[in-house]
Scaffold this active site. Structure first.
Site, PDB file in Angstrom:
ATOM      1  N   TYR A   1     141.576  17.216 -51.713  1.00 50.62           N
ATOM      2  CA  TYR A   1     140.746  17.859 -52.737  1.00 50.62           C
ATOM      3  C   TYR A   1     141.599  18.544 -53.801  1.00 50.62           C
ATOM      4  O   TYR A   1     141.301  19.665 -54.215  1.00 50.62           O
ATOM      5  CB  TYR A   1     139.790  18.870 -52.094  1.00 50.62           C
TER       6      TYR A   1
ATOM      7  N   TYR B   1     126.142  18.084 -47.372  1.00 49.68           N
ATOM      8  CA  TYR B   1     127.517  17.612 -47.172  1.00 49.68           C
ATOM      9  C   TYR B   1     127.719  17.350 -45.682  1.00 49.68           C
ATOM     10  O   TYR B   1     127.477  18.229 -44.848  1.00 49.68           O
ATOM     11  CB  TYR B   1     128.555  18.629 -47.657  1.00 49.68           C
TER      12      TYR B   1
ATOM     13  N   ASP C   1     123.552  18.699 -37.970  1.00 55.47           N
ATOM     14  CA  ASP C   1     124.991  18.780 -38.212  1.00 55.47           C
ATOM     15  C   ASP C   1     125.392  20.249 -38.143  1.00 55.47           C
ATOM     16  O   ASP C   1     125.251  20.988 -39.113  1.00 55.47           O
ATOM     17  CB  ASP C   1     125.320  18.162 -39.573  1.00 55.47           C
TER      18      ASP C   1
ATOM     19  N   LYS D   1     134.952  21.887 -36.332  1.00 54.99           N
ATOM     20  CA  LYS D   1     135.429  23.145 -36.918  1.00 54.99           C
ATOM     21  C   LYS D   1     135.713  24.245 -35.870  1.00 54.99           C
ATOM     22  O   LYS D   1     136.779  24.245 -35.296  1.00 54.99           O
ATOM     23  CB  LYS D   1     134.463  23.634 -38.002  1.00 54.99           C
TER      24      LYS D   1
HETATM   25  C1  LIG Z   1     133.252  20.258 -42.821  1.00 59.04           C
HETATM   26  C2  LIG Z   1     131.988  19.593 -42.512  1.00 59.04           C
HETATM   27  C3  LIG Z   1     131.951  18.256 -42.078  1.00 59.04           C
HETATM   28  C4  LIG Z   1     133.180  17.403 -42.013  1.00 59.04           C
HETATM   29  O1  LIG Z   1     134.090  17.848 -41.069  1.00 59.04           O
HETATM   30  P1  LIG Z   1     135.628  17.406 -41.183  1.00 59.04           P
HETATM   31  O2  LIG Z   1     136.244  17.903 -39.928  1.00 59.04           O
HETATM   32  O3  LIG Z   1     136.151  18.060 -42.415  1.00 59.04           O
HETATM   33  O4  LIG Z   1     135.639  15.919 -41.284  1.00 59.04           O
HETATM   34  C5  LIG Z   1     130.731  17.731 -41.713  1.00 59.04           C
HETATM   35  N1  LIG Z   1     129.596  18.447 -41.789  1.00 59.04           N
HETATM   36  C6  LIG Z   1     129.595  19.726 -42.205  1.00 59.04           C
HETATM   37  C7  LIG Z   1     128.306  20.482 -42.224  1.00 59.04           C
HETATM   38  C8  LIG Z   1     130.780  20.341 -42.595  1.00 59.04           C
HETATM   39  O5  LIG Z   1     130.764  21.603 -43.050  1.00 59.04           O
END
Ligand SMILES: *Cc1c(COP(=O)(O)O)cnc(C)c1O
Length: 421
Positions: A15, A142, A234, A263
């Site tokens: 990025y 996202y 998600d 994460k």
């Molecule tokens: C960061 C994020 C992703 C992607 O995760 P990466 O480990 O960066 O591939 C997917 N969904 C959400 C909601 C996110 O915040």
């Protein structure tokens, strides 16, 4: 050559427009809330290193567990083999996530966790002999940067170059009590074609920390289920205490068919992704027909070291003192929010749990490329605070080890910025 020069000679950053970006800051140590550069400057990491860190940097307990695991078993192929850390992590997670979730599928990161959920959903219908090619997602969503995850993310500057290659998504607005019936009739017209509905529960992170209510989301989920649309939550950003509860899904009464995690899963120490699913999803892949197998896996699926980090992070997260810290952050955010709400420089200030976001009223352009972004970023950096505004949206989601004094310091600097810009 110093570190920055060597970096610029050898590395392409994520990025980052490499032509115009300022040089990266060389960080050589992490210590709790702080990241320390090669000159000894200590920065408060209130964005948790791209939203992943939850217990502070270089936590000695996680380090010890990871080290023990490295000395015991560093990796084993996960097809045809298993190992104790993967099994224990699956068991312990299943015990704390929504109780319809019955199976854990491991991958590497947030994007792969989303890819797996989408593939589970598409193949669920394929294995049922039903063709459904569309996905339902929210505007401003996202879900990651790989092609499937990018496909179900909102179309934006990030996806521009790939637009014709992305698959077919139906975008809808976030649900409110007012628009719900419109959303429902729109969905019911398309429901024969929609394999799944994917959403970030309660907070859309990369879209600009956009927040919305649980009740209308619950209704939307219930409706999708009635329409035979599989539901994917998600929780990559919202999981593990971020929203004030262990998971954002804990605010819902409806349970999703699949949930994505990453994460904070490892406490932010190692890459690991998880897609959990209900028994019904899992069962649809059970067959004497080998073609009904979920043909998905990664070299590092269920890596033992990442699983050990996750177990250690869970130990810390579930401690009473950590839960108290999360409560403390929620309360202090809320007090600060009430203090500056209505400020002329702010369009909006919003909070969900440990996440606080402020939308700066700066020019017409409320986008990722808003010029106030660099001003704020540099101001906080000069004050040894790492914040990375998304355009005109300034936000913090600190590691849970932050103290009340450190929070007050950050709030004070936000007030200074409100005077200045
Ligand atoms: C960061 C994020 C992703 C992607 O995760 P990466 O480990 O960066 O591939 C997917 N969904 C959400 C909601 C996110 O915040």
């Amino acid at each position: 050559m110093n570190l920055v020069k060597r970096d610029l000679k050898a590395i392409w950053h994520p990025y980052t427009q490499m032509k115009t970006a300022s040089a990266p800051i060389p960080i050589v140590r992490g210590e709790g809330l702080y990241l320390i550069d090669e000159h000894g400057n200590r920065y408060m990491d209130v964005v948790a290193s791209w939203w992943v860190n939850i217990h502070g940097h270089s936590h000695s307990y996680i380090a010890q567990k990871v080290s023990e695991q490295l000395h015991t078993l560093e990796h084993v192929i996960f097809a045809g083999f298993t190992h104790p850390t993967a099994v224990e992590l699956a068991e312990r997670l299943l015990a704390i996530i929504p109780d319809n979730q019955q199976k854990i599928f491991y991958s590497d990161n947030g994007s792969t966790a989303v890819e797996v959920a989408l593939k589970m959903a598409f193949q669920y219908w394929h294995n049922s002999g039903i063709s459904k090619k569309k996905v339902l997602a929210f505007n401003n969503s996202y879900h990651g940067d790989t092609f499937g995850a990018m496909s179900v993310s909102a179309r934006s500057a990030f996806t521009n170059a790939f637009e014709s290659l992305l698959f077919d998504v139906e975008y809808i607005d976030l649900p409110t009590p007012e628009n719900l019936s419109n959303l429902k009739s729109h969905i019911s017209n398309l429901s024969d074609h929609i394999s799944s509905f994917i959403f970030e529960p309660l907070v859309q992170g990369a879209g600009g920390m956009i927040m919305y209510e649980a009740a209308p989301l619950d209704e939307l989920i219930r409706f999708c289920k009635e329409q035979n649309i599989l539901v994917i939550a998600d929780e990559v950003m919202t999981g593990f205490g971020r929203t004030g509860k262990l998971f954002a899904c804990n605010y819902l009464t409806e349970q999703p068919d699949m949930i994505c995690f990453s994460k904070g899963l490892t406490g932010g120490t190692m890459p690991l992704g998880i897609t959990s699913c209900s028994q019904a999803i899992y069962d649809r892949f059970l067959s004497d027909d080998k073609l009904k197998t979920l043909f998905h896996g990664h070299s590092f699926t269920a890596n033992p070291v990442a699983c050990a980090a996750s177990l250690a992070s869970l130990d810390l997260l579930l401690k009473e003192e950590t839960m108290k810290q999360i409560e403390m952050i929620c309360e202090k955010h809320s007090v600060f929010k009430n203090k500056i709400v209505g400020h002329a420089k702010l369009f909006d200030i919003r909070q969900q749990g440990t996440i606080l976001a402020m939308e700066w009223n700066y020019g017409e352009n409320t986008s990722y490329f808003n010029e106030v972004r660099d001003k704020l970023y540099n101001f906080f950096l000069e004050n040894k605070i790492i914040m990375r505004p998304m355009g005109n949206v300034l936000y913090l989601l600190p590691p849970y080890c932050i103290t009340t004094a450190e929070l007050d310091f950050v709030y004070g600097k936000i007030e200074e910025a409100l005077e200045k810009f």
